[in-house]
Design an enzyme around this catalytic site. Structure first.
Site, PDB file in Angstrom:
ATOM      1  N   ARG A 150      11.743  -5.470   5.095  1.00  0.00           N
ATOM      2  CA  ARG A 150      11.533  -4.042   4.799  1.00  0.00           C
ATOM      3  C   ARG A 150      12.521  -3.149   5.553  1.00  0.00           C
ATOM      4  O   ARG A 150      12.775  -3.339   6.734  1.00  0.00           O
ATOM      5  CB  ARG A 150      10.107  -3.639   5.180  1.00  0.00           C
ATOM      6  CG  ARG A 150       9.907  -2.113   5.099  1.00  0.00           C
ATOM      7  CD  ARG A 150       8.474  -1.697   5.184  1.00  0.00           C
ATOM      8  NE  ARG A 150       7.783  -2.275   6.324  1.00  0.00           N
ATOM      9  CZ  ARG A 150       6.470  -2.307   6.456  1.00  0.00           C
ATOM     10  NH1 ARG A 150       5.705  -1.804   5.510  1.00  0.00           N
ATOM     11  NH2 ARG A 150       5.927  -2.851   7.518  1.00  0.00           N
ATOM     12  N   LYS A 209       0.851  -1.214   0.000  1.00  0.00           N
ATOM     13  CA  LYS A 209       0.000   0.000   0.000  1.00  0.00           C
ATOM     14  C   LYS A 209       0.877   1.251   0.000  1.00  0.00           C
ATOM     15  O   LYS A 209       0.683   2.160  -0.807  1.00  0.00           O
ATOM     16  CB  LYS A 209      -0.919   0.020   1.236  1.00  0.00           C
ATOM     17  CG  LYS A 209      -1.829  -1.193   1.352  1.00  0.00           C
ATOM     18  CD  LYS A 209      -2.736  -1.113   2.567  1.00  0.00           C
ATOM     19  CE  LYS A 209      -2.025  -1.157   3.902  1.00  0.00           C
ATOM     20  NZ  LYS A 209      -1.304  -2.413   4.206  1.00  0.00           N
ATOM     21  N   ARG A 247      -0.341  -9.020  13.442  1.00  0.00           N
ATOM     22  CA  ARG A 247      -0.875  -8.011  12.515  1.00  0.00           C
ATOM     23  C   ARG A 247      -1.681  -8.692  11.403  1.00  0.00           C
ATOM     24  O   ARG A 247      -2.727  -8.198  10.995  1.00  0.00           O
ATOM     25  CB  ARG A 247       0.260  -7.190  11.909  1.00  0.00           C
ATOM     26  CG  ARG A 247       0.799  -6.141  12.880  1.00  0.00           C
ATOM     27  CD  ARG A 247       2.157  -5.621  12.465  1.00  0.00           C
ATOM     28  NE  ARG A 247       2.173  -4.979  11.174  1.00  0.00           N
ATOM     29  CZ  ARG A 247       3.273  -4.832  10.428  1.00  0.00           C
ATOM     30  NH1 ARG A 247       4.440  -5.282  10.856  1.00  0.00           N
ATOM     31  NH2 ARG A 247       3.198  -4.235   9.258  1.00  0.00           N
ATOM     32  N   ARG A 286      -9.769   0.738   8.998  1.00  0.00           N
ATOM     33  CA  ARG A 286      -9.149  -0.519   9.387  1.00  0.00           C
ATOM     34  C   ARG A 286     -10.166  -1.512   9.929  1.00  0.00           C
ATOM     35  O   ARG A 286      -9.849  -2.641  10.219  1.00  0.00           O
ATOM     36  CB  ARG A 286      -8.179  -0.148  10.483  1.00  0.00           C
ATOM     37  CG  ARG A 286      -6.992  -0.994  10.721  1.00  0.00           C
ATOM     38  CD  ARG A 286      -6.020  -0.938   9.609  1.00  0.00           C
ATOM     39  NE  ARG A 286      -4.750  -1.454  10.009  1.00  0.00           N
ATOM     40  CZ  ARG A 286      -3.597  -0.919   9.640  1.00  0.00           C
ATOM     41  NH1 ARG A 286      -3.554   0.127   8.874  1.00  0.00           N
ATOM     42  NH2 ARG A 286      -2.484  -1.486  10.015  1.00  0.00           N
ATOM     43  N   ARG A 292      11.273  -1.171  11.030  1.00  0.00           N
ATOM     44  CA  ARG A 292      10.159  -0.814  11.905  1.00  0.00           C
ATOM     45  C   ARG A 292      10.091  -1.744  13.113  1.00  0.00           C
ATOM     46  O   ARG A 292      10.325  -2.946  12.984  1.00  0.00           O
ATOM     47  CB  ARG A 292       8.832  -0.888  11.116  1.00  0.00           C
ATOM     48  CG  ARG A 292       8.421   0.462  10.576  1.00  0.00           C
ATOM     49  CD  ARG A 292       7.284   0.390   9.588  1.00  0.00           C
ATOM     50  NE  ARG A 292       6.101  -0.320  10.050  1.00  0.00           N
ATOM     51  CZ  ARG A 292       4.974  -0.380   9.352  1.00  0.00           C
ATOM     52  NH1 ARG A 292       4.881   0.234   8.186  1.00  0.00           N
ATOM     53  NH2 ARG A 292       3.950  -1.059   9.805  1.00  0.00           N
TER      54      ARG A 292
HETATM   55  P1  AP5 Z   1       4.833  -1.616   1.955  1.00  0.00           P
HETATM   56  O1  AP5 Z   1       4.507  -0.800   0.770  1.00  0.00           O
HETATM   57  O2  AP5 Z   1       5.543  -0.986   3.096  1.00  0.00           O
HETATM   58  O3  AP5 Z   1       3.531  -2.396   2.466  1.00  0.00           O
HETATM   59  P2  AP5 Z   1       2.224  -1.856   3.208  1.00  0.00           P
HETATM   60  O4  AP5 Z   1       1.056  -2.477   2.544  1.00  0.00           O
HETATM   61  O5  AP5 Z   1       2.265  -0.372   3.307  1.00  0.00           O
HETATM   62  O6  AP5 Z   1       2.405  -2.560   4.615  1.00  0.00           O
HETATM   63  P3  AP5 Z   1       2.409  -1.970   6.092  1.00  0.00           P
HETATM   64  O7  AP5 Z   1       3.210  -2.923   6.922  1.00  0.00           O
HETATM   65  O8  AP5 Z   1       2.809  -0.539   6.137  1.00  0.00           O
HETATM   66  O9  AP5 Z   1       0.931  -2.099   6.455  1.00  0.00           O
HETATM   67  P4  AP5 Z   1       0.337  -2.122   7.834  1.00  0.00           P
HETATM   68  O10 AP5 Z   1      -1.072  -2.008   7.489  1.00  0.00           O
HETATM   69  O11 AP5 Z   1       0.690  -3.288   8.682  1.00  0.00           O
HETATM   70  O12 AP5 Z   1       1.034  -0.892   8.600  1.00  0.00           O
HETATM   71  P5  AP5 Z   1       0.522   0.540   9.002  1.00  0.00           P
HETATM   72  O13 AP5 Z   1       1.669   1.440   8.991  1.00  0.00           O
HETATM   73  O14 AP5 Z   1      -0.703   0.922   8.260  1.00  0.00           O
HETATM   74  O15 AP5 Z   1       5.722  -2.870   1.448  1.00  0.00           O
HETATM   75  C1  AP5 Z   1       6.242  -3.814   2.371  1.00  0.00           C
HETATM   76  C2  AP5 Z   1       7.603  -4.325   1.869  1.00  0.00           C
HETATM   77  O16 AP5 Z   1       7.415  -5.052   0.653  1.00  0.00           O
HETATM   78  C3  AP5 Z   1       8.615  -3.211   1.544  1.00  0.00           C
HETATM   79  O17 AP5 Z   1       9.899  -3.641   1.908  1.00  0.00           O
HETATM   80  C4  AP5 Z   1       8.519  -3.066   0.029  1.00  0.00           C
HETATM   81  O18 AP5 Z   1       9.739  -2.619  -0.534  1.00  0.00           O
HETATM   82  C5  AP5 Z   1       8.187  -4.494  -0.394  1.00  0.00           C
HETATM   83  N1  AP5 Z   1       7.377  -4.563  -1.616  1.00  0.00           N
HETATM   84  C6  AP5 Z   1       6.347  -3.748  -1.989  1.00  0.00           C
HETATM   85  N2  AP5 Z   1       5.836  -4.129  -3.179  1.00  0.00           N
HETATM   86  C7  AP5 Z   1       6.560  -5.211  -3.572  1.00  0.00           C
HETATM   87  C8  AP5 Z   1       6.512  -6.076  -4.707  1.00  0.00           C
HETATM   88  N3  AP5 Z   1       5.636  -5.875  -5.695  1.00  0.00           N
HETATM   89  N4  AP5 Z   1       7.388  -7.118  -4.775  1.00  0.00           N
HETATM   90  C9  AP5 Z   1       8.297  -7.335  -3.774  1.00  0.00           C
HETATM   91  N5  AP5 Z   1       8.394  -6.543  -2.675  1.00  0.00           N
HETATM   92  C10 AP5 Z   1       7.531  -5.503  -2.570  1.00  0.00           C
HETATM   93  O19 AP5 Z   1       0.072   0.296  10.519  1.00  0.00           O
HETATM   94  C11 AP5 Z   1       0.988   0.015  11.540  1.00  0.00           C
HETATM   95  C12 AP5 Z   1       0.276  -0.042  12.877  1.00  0.00           C
HETATM   96  O20 AP5 Z   1      -0.289   1.251  13.183  1.00  0.00           O
HETATM   97  C13 AP5 Z   1      -0.918  -1.016  12.971  1.00  0.00           C
HETATM   98  O21 AP5 Z   1      -0.510  -2.314  13.282  1.00  0.00           O
HETATM   99  C14 AP5 Z   1      -1.765  -0.358  14.068  1.00  0.00           C
HETATM  100  O22 AP5 Z   1      -1.241  -0.657  15.338  1.00  0.00           O
HETATM  101  C15 AP5 Z   1      -1.566   1.133  13.803  1.00  0.00           C
HETATM  102  N6  AP5 Z   1      -2.595   1.666  12.903  1.00  0.00           N
HETATM  103  C16 AP5 Z   1      -2.386   2.202  11.655  1.00  0.00           C
HETATM  104  N7  AP5 Z   1      -3.545   2.600  11.116  1.00  0.00           N
HETATM  105  C17 AP5 Z   1      -4.514   2.313  12.024  1.00  0.00           C
HETATM  106  C18 AP5 Z   1      -5.926   2.467  12.027  1.00  0.00           C
HETATM  107  N8  AP5 Z   1      -6.572   2.989  10.967  1.00  0.00           N
HETATM  108  N9  AP5 Z   1      -6.603   2.051  13.118  1.00  0.00           N
HETATM  109  C19 AP5 Z   1      -5.968   1.535  14.185  1.00  0.00           C
HETATM  110  N10 AP5 Z   1      -4.636   1.333  14.248  1.00  0.00           N
HETATM  111  C20 AP5 Z   1      -3.911   1.734  13.172  1.00  0.00           C
HETATM  112 MG    MG Z   2       2.463   1.042   4.904  1.00  0.00          MG
END
Ligand code: AP5
Ligand code: MG
Length: 213
Positions: free
Chosen positions: A127, A13, A171, A88, A160
């Protein structure tokens, strides 16, 4: 365009959002990034959020919704935005609908980025992110040219805190239970689109652009 990016942790994402910002000239609103900034700044909200985030659980709705409301009211959101990691759960999605309707607006697309669970673990454990410009790398799939240093700006790369195997497992469970039902939620509203999130980052981006038109 008002877009929601749906997808499991590691689906890409954030990676695709960064490319969409450049193409469409609209901001990315990542609740994860906003929360991580609060943690890094050591604010009271950040301290509260860190405990929950390190376990891989969701931060309380009341906190996250407040942050998003504030962000949506800013000037740069007038032309649209990319919501990444929000909503979420169903309660956040319903609140978002209400907030937007109060602003005489609605979502255009909810785009689900689909990746099998088996591929996600390596993406997340591998990552690395630049502290300065937030550019993302992956030690397995897209490493930086010089270990630990950002190709783009020379900043330091970090891992991270929630990208540890036990936290990742939680997660992914939380995603299945709380977030995956949103695919149905937006399907029923008739705004759901999906894209395969496997293959090269550019290939996926090009498919997303065709879908968004
Ligand atoms: P990346 O693009 O970073 O993936 P992502 O989908 O953004 O994954 P996240 O881990 O950021 O999602 P998340 O939902 O767990 O975290 P968030 O920050 O929202 O890609 C991942 C890796 O893959 C990278 O190394 C990239 O280079 C690689 N990659 C990408 N595309 C590729 C491809 N095509 N081929 C190979 N490799 C590839 O949330 C974190 C925490 O915050 C949550 O756990 C929660 O505690 C809190 N939080 C956030 N939002 C909320 C909410 N709305 N409500 C409540 N708690 C929340
Ligand atoms: Mg992300």
């Amino acid at each position: 365009m008002r877009l929601v990016l749906l997808g499991a942790p590691g689906a890409g994402k954030g990676t695709q959002a960064k490319k969409l910002i450049e193409k469409f000239g609209i901001p990315q609103i990542s609740t994860g990034d906003i929360l991580r900034k609060a943690v890094a700044d050591g604010t009271p909200l950040g301290k509260e959020a860190k405990i929950v985030m390190d376990k891989g659980e969701l931060v309380p709705d009341s906190i996250v919704i407040g942050l998003v409301k504030e962000r949506l009211a800013q000037d740069d959101c007038r032309k649209g935005y990319i919501l990444d990691g929000f909503p979420r759960n169903t309660s956040q999605a319903e609140t978002l609908d209400k907030v937007l309707s109060d602003m005489n607006a609605s979502l255009d697309v909810a785009l689900s980025v689909d990746v099998d669970k088996d591929d996600l673990m390596k993406r997340l454990t591998g990552r690395r992110t630049c502290r300065k410009c937030q550019q993302m790398y992956n030690v397995y799939f897209s490493p930086a040219k010089n270990d630990g240093i950002c190709d783009k700006c020379g900043g330091e790369l970090f891992q991270r805190d929630d990208d540890k195997e036990a936290t990742i497992k939680n997660r992914l469970d939380v995603y299945e239970k709380a977030t995956a039902p949103l695919i149905d939620y937006y399907g029923k509203k008739g705004i759901l689109k999906s894209v395969k999130g496997v293959g090269s980052i550019d290939e996926i981006f090009s498919n997303i652009c065709s879908i968004l038109g």
